[in-house]
Structure formats: C-alpha cells, structure tokens
Design a protein around this motif. Structure first.
Motif, PDB file in Angstrom:
ATOM      1  N   MET A  57     -25.912  -2.310  -3.768  1.00 13.52           N
ATOM      2  CA  MET A  57     -25.830  -2.926  -5.095  1.00 13.52           C
ATOM      3  C   MET A  57     -25.643  -4.438  -5.036  1.00 13.52           C
ATOM      4  O   MET A  57     -26.200  -5.161  -5.862  1.00 13.52           O
ATOM      5  N   HIS A  58     -24.833  -4.920  -4.063  1.00 16.24           N
ATOM      6  CA  HIS A  58     -24.411  -6.319  -4.081  1.00 16.24           C
ATOM      7  C   HIS A  58     -24.770  -7.106  -2.831  1.00 16.24           C
ATOM      8  O   HIS A  58     -24.580  -8.322  -2.813  1.00 16.24           O
ATOM      9  N   GLY A  59     -25.225  -6.428  -1.792  1.00 20.63           N
ATOM     10  CA  GLY A  59     -25.596  -7.109  -0.553  1.00 20.63           C
ATOM     11  C   GLY A  59     -24.472  -7.139   0.465  1.00 20.63           C
ATOM     12  O   GLY A  59     -23.314  -6.865   0.164  1.00 20.63           O
ATOM     13  N   ASP A  60     -24.864  -7.491   1.692  1.00 15.50           N
ATOM     14  CA  ASP A  60     -23.924  -7.500   2.812  1.00 15.50           C
ATOM     15  C   ASP A  60     -22.793  -8.509   2.618  1.00 15.50           C
ATOM     16  O   ASP A  60     -21.617  -8.186   2.821  1.00 15.50           O
ATOM     17  N   ASP A  61     -23.126  -9.731   2.257  1.00 13.12           N
ATOM     18  CA  ASP A  61     -22.116 -10.787   2.172  1.00 13.12           C
ATOM     19  C   ASP A  61     -21.085 -10.509   1.086  1.00 13.12           C
ATOM     20  O   ASP A  61     -19.878 -10.667   1.308  1.00 13.12           O
ATOM     21  N   ALA A  62     -21.532 -10.119  -0.086  1.00 12.12           N
ATOM     22  CA  ALA A  62     -20.599  -9.848  -1.181  1.00 12.12           C
ATOM     23  C   ALA A  62     -19.689  -8.670  -0.829  1.00 12.12           C
ATOM     24  O   ALA A  62     -18.486  -8.699  -1.133  1.00 12.12           O
ATOM     25  N   THR A  63     -20.240  -7.670  -0.165  1.00 17.39           N
ATOM     26  CA  THR A  63     -19.427  -6.524   0.243  1.00 17.39           C
ATOM     27  C   THR A  63     -18.405  -6.944   1.285  1.00 17.39           C
ATOM     28  O   THR A  63     -17.234  -6.562   1.207  1.00 17.39           O
ATOM     29  N   ALA A  64     -18.830  -7.747   2.252  1.00 12.77           N
ATOM     30  CA  ALA A  64     -17.900  -8.236   3.273  1.00 12.77           C
ATOM     31  C   ALA A  64     -16.792  -9.071   2.637  1.00 12.77           C
ATOM     32  O   ALA A  64     -15.625  -8.974   3.036  1.00 12.77           O
ATOM     33  N   ASP A  65     -17.132  -9.890   1.636  1.00 14.56           N
ATOM     34  CA  ASP A  65     -16.124 -10.693   0.936  1.00 14.56           C
ATOM     35  C   ASP A  65     -15.117  -9.792   0.224  1.00 14.56           C
ATOM     36  O   ASP A  65     -13.909 -10.058   0.241  1.00 14.56           O
ATOM     37  N   LEU A  66     -15.602  -8.737  -0.398  1.00 10.78           N
ATOM     38  CA  LEU A  66     -14.725  -7.785  -1.076  1.00 10.78           C
ATOM     39  C   LEU A  66     -13.786  -7.123  -0.075  1.00 10.78           C
ATOM     40  O   LEU A  66     -12.573  -7.035  -0.302  1.00 10.78           O
ATOM     41  N   ILE A  67     -14.323  -6.676   1.030  1.00 12.92           N
ATOM     42  CA  ILE A  67     -13.531  -5.991   2.041  1.00 12.92           C
ATOM     43  C   ILE A  67     -12.500  -6.935   2.653  1.00 12.92           C
ATOM     44  O   ILE A  67     -11.395  -6.520   3.007  1.00 12.92           O
ATOM     45  N   ALA A  68     -12.817  -8.204   2.753  1.00 12.75           N
ATOM     46  CA  ALA A  68     -11.879  -9.176   3.316  1.00 12.75           C
ATOM     47  C   ALA A  68     -10.611  -9.295   2.477  1.00 12.75           C
ATOM     48  O   ALA A  68      -9.568  -9.712   2.979  1.00 12.75           O
ATOM     49  N   LEU A  69     -10.685  -8.935   1.204  1.00 13.34           N
ATOM     50  CA  LEU A  69      -9.523  -8.995   0.319  1.00 13.34           C
ATOM     51  C   LEU A  69      -8.600  -7.790   0.471  1.00 13.34           C
ATOM     52  O   LEU A  69      -7.451  -7.813   0.014  1.00 13.34           O
ATOM     53  N   LEU A  70      -9.072  -6.737   1.116  1.00 11.88           N
ATOM     54  CA  LEU A  70      -8.317  -5.487   1.158  1.00 11.88           C
ATOM     55  C   LEU A  70      -7.034  -5.517   1.982  1.00 11.88           C
ATOM     56  O   LEU A  70      -6.053  -4.889   1.571  1.00 11.88           O
ATOM     57  N   PRO A  71      -6.970  -6.189   3.136  1.00 15.50           N
ATOM     58  CA  PRO A  71      -5.719  -6.118   3.913  1.00 15.50           C
ATOM     59  C   PRO A  71      -4.481  -6.506   3.114  1.00 15.50           C
ATOM     60  O   PRO A  71      -3.467  -5.787   3.157  1.00 15.50           O
ATOM     61  N   ASP A  72      -4.536  -7.593   2.384  1.00 17.41           N
ATOM     62  CA  ASP A  72      -3.375  -8.007   1.593  1.00 17.41           C
ATOM     63  C   ASP A  72      -3.060  -6.999   0.494  1.00 17.41           C
ATOM     64  O   ASP A  72      -1.886  -6.718   0.215  1.00 17.41           O
ATOM     65  N   ARG A  73      -4.086  -6.447  -0.114  1.00 16.10           N
ATOM     66  CA  ARG A  73      -3.877  -5.463  -1.183  1.00 16.10           C
ATOM     67  C   ARG A  73      -3.267  -4.183  -0.621  1.00 16.10           C
ATOM     68  O   ARG A  73      -2.395  -3.571  -1.242  1.00 16.10           O
ATOM     69  N   ILE A  74      -3.714  -3.780   0.555  1.00 21.43           N
ATOM     70  CA  ILE A  74      -3.164  -2.582   1.201  1.00 21.43           C
ATOM     71  C   ILE A  74      -1.709  -2.829   1.574  1.00 21.43           C
ATOM     72  O   ILE A  74      -0.835  -1.996   1.307  1.00 21.43           O
ATOM     73  N   ARG A  75      -1.442  -3.974   2.202  1.00 23.59           N
ATOM     74  CA  ARG A  75      -0.074  -4.301   2.623  1.00 23.59           C
ATOM     75  C   ARG A  75       0.881  -4.417   1.443  1.00 23.59           C
ATOM     76  O   ARG A  75       2.078  -4.139   1.577  1.00 23.59           O
ATOM     77  N   SER A  76       0.380  -4.813   0.302  1.00 29.08           N
ATOM     78  CA  SER A  76       1.248  -4.942  -0.874  1.00 29.08           C
ATOM     79  C   SER A  76       1.496  -3.600  -1.560  1.00 29.08           C
ATOM     80  O   SER A  76       2.224  -3.528  -2.539  1.00 29.08           O
ATOM     81  N   GLY A  77       0.874  -2.534  -1.045  1.00 29.11           N
ATOM     82  CA  GLY A  77       1.135  -1.198  -1.572  1.00 29.11           C
ATOM     83  C   GLY A  77       0.201  -0.751  -2.675  1.00 29.11           C
ATOM     84  O   GLY A  77       0.406   0.292  -3.279  1.00 29.11           O
ATOM     85  N   GLU A  78      -0.840  -1.515  -2.931  1.00 29.23           N
ATOM     86  CA  GLU A  78      -1.731  -1.182  -4.040  1.00 29.23           C
ATOM     87  C   GLU A  78      -2.405   0.183  -3.888  1.00 29.23           C
ATOM     88  O   GLU A  78      -2.736   0.834  -4.864  1.00 29.23           O
ATOM     89  N   TYR A  79      -2.576   0.632  -2.649  1.00 34.62           N
ATOM     90  CA  TYR A  79      -3.241   1.912  -2.408  1.00 34.62           C
ATOM     91  C   TYR A  79      -2.271   2.984  -1.934  1.00 34.62           C
ATOM     92  O   TYR A  79      -2.687   4.049  -1.489  1.00 34.62           O
ATOM     93  N   ASN A  80      -0.985   2.749  -2.073  1.00 34.59           N
ATOM     94  CA  ASN A  80       0.036   3.692  -1.654  1.00 34.59           C
ATOM     95  C   ASN A  80       0.361   4.602  -2.834  1.00 34.59           C
ATOM     96  O   ASN A  80       0.994   4.165  -3.802  1.00 34.59           O
ATOM     97  N   LEU A  81      -0.055   5.853  -2.754  1.00 36.49           N
ATOM     98  CA  LEU A  81       0.151   6.782  -3.860  1.00 36.49           C
ATOM     99  C   LEU A  81       1.611   7.188  -4.010  1.00 36.49           C
ATOM    100  O   LEU A  81       2.010   7.720  -5.046  1.00 36.49           O
ATOM    101  N   GLU A  82       2.424   6.945  -2.990  1.00 33.28           N
ATOM    102  CA  GLU A  82       3.825   7.308  -3.047  1.00 33.28           C
ATOM    103  C   GLU A  82       4.710   6.135  -3.461  1.00 33.28           C
ATOM    104  O   GLU A  82       5.919   6.271  -3.530  1.00 33.28           O
ATOM    105  N   ARG A  83       4.103   4.998  -3.737  1.00 27.82           N
ATOM    106  CA  ARG A  83       4.843   3.797  -4.130  1.00 27.82           C
ATOM    107  C   ARG A  83       5.517   4.019  -5.473  1.00 27.82           C
ATOM    108  O   ARG A  83       4.950   4.601  -6.391  1.00 27.82           O
ATOM    109  N   ILE A  84       6.721   3.538  -5.586  1.00 22.94           N
ATOM    110  CA  ILE A  84       7.477   3.632  -6.840  1.00 22.94           C
ATOM    111  C   ILE A  84       7.341   2.311  -7.580  1.00 22.94           C
ATOM    112  O   ILE A  84       7.707   1.256  -7.067  1.00 22.94           O
ATOM    113  N   LEU A  85       6.795   2.367  -8.795  1.00 21.13           N
ATOM    114  CA  LEU A  85       6.652   1.179  -9.636  1.00 21.13           C
ATOM    115  C   LEU A  85       7.901   1.013 -10.484  1.00 21.13           C
ATOM    116  O   LEU A  85       8.412   1.967 -11.039  1.00 21.13           O
ATOM    117  N   GLN A  86       8.366  -0.214 -10.566  1.00 25.46           N
ATOM    118  CA  GLN A  86       9.571  -0.462 -11.381  1.00 25.46           C
ATOM    119  C   GLN A  86       9.239  -1.190 -12.638  1.00 25.46           C
ATOM    120  O   GLN A  86       8.372  -1.930 -12.780  1.00 25.46           O
TER     121      GLN A  86
END
Length: 86
Positions: A57-86
């Motif tokens: 849909m978006h090409g190699d570069d745009a996809t790679a740019d999107l994926i480059a943002l994931l480590p920080d989002r993962i580390r911040s708990g955005e994909y943790n289903l057991e995370r407790i939101l306050q």
C-alpha cells in the motif's frame, strides 16, 4: 454516523473499522489455536501479512519508517495487553 463538531468523524469511522477488524482477527486467531497452531507461529504470520500489506500500500520506505517508530511504542507499553491504565 453523525460528525461531531470537533471534526473527528473520519478518525471515529476508522477506529470503528479497526475494532471490527481486530474482532475478526481475534476470532481467526482463536480458531487457529483451537486447531493446534502455536501462538508464536500465528504472531509471525500476522506480522508478515501486516508488513507485506503496508509495503504493497505504501512502499518499502514508508513501511520501514513506520516500523522504526515501534521500539519506543513497545517499550512504553502501548502493546502490552496486561498494562494497567491509570
């Protein structure tokens, strides 16, 4: 659907469609697990399918740019289903 004054109608519509898509995926995931497919195999296949779709849909570069943002989002708990939101 009525458009709210804030102008978020497109976001709301997209969010609803994403929720429906997630429900379909959860159903397929559960059926596959019931058939004995391991969760890790399902996760790898899902990632491959998602990334291949983004590349198409978006090409190699745009996809790679999107994926480059994931480590920080993962580390911040955005994909943790057991995370407790306050």
């Amino acid at each position: 659907m009525f458009a709210p004054a804030s102008g978020t109608a497109v976001f709301d519509r997209d969010q609803g469609e994403r929720q429906l898509a997630l429900e379909y995926l959860a159903e397929a995931w559960n059926c596959a697990e019931d058939d004995g497919v391991q969760s890790a195999a399902l996760a790898h296949a899902s990632l491959f399918a998602a990334l291949a779709t983004f590349v198409k849909m978006h090409g190699d570069d745009a996809t790679a740019d999107l994926i480059a943002l994931l480590p920080d989002r993962i580390r911040s708990g955005e994909y943790n289903l057991e995370r407790i939101l306050q």
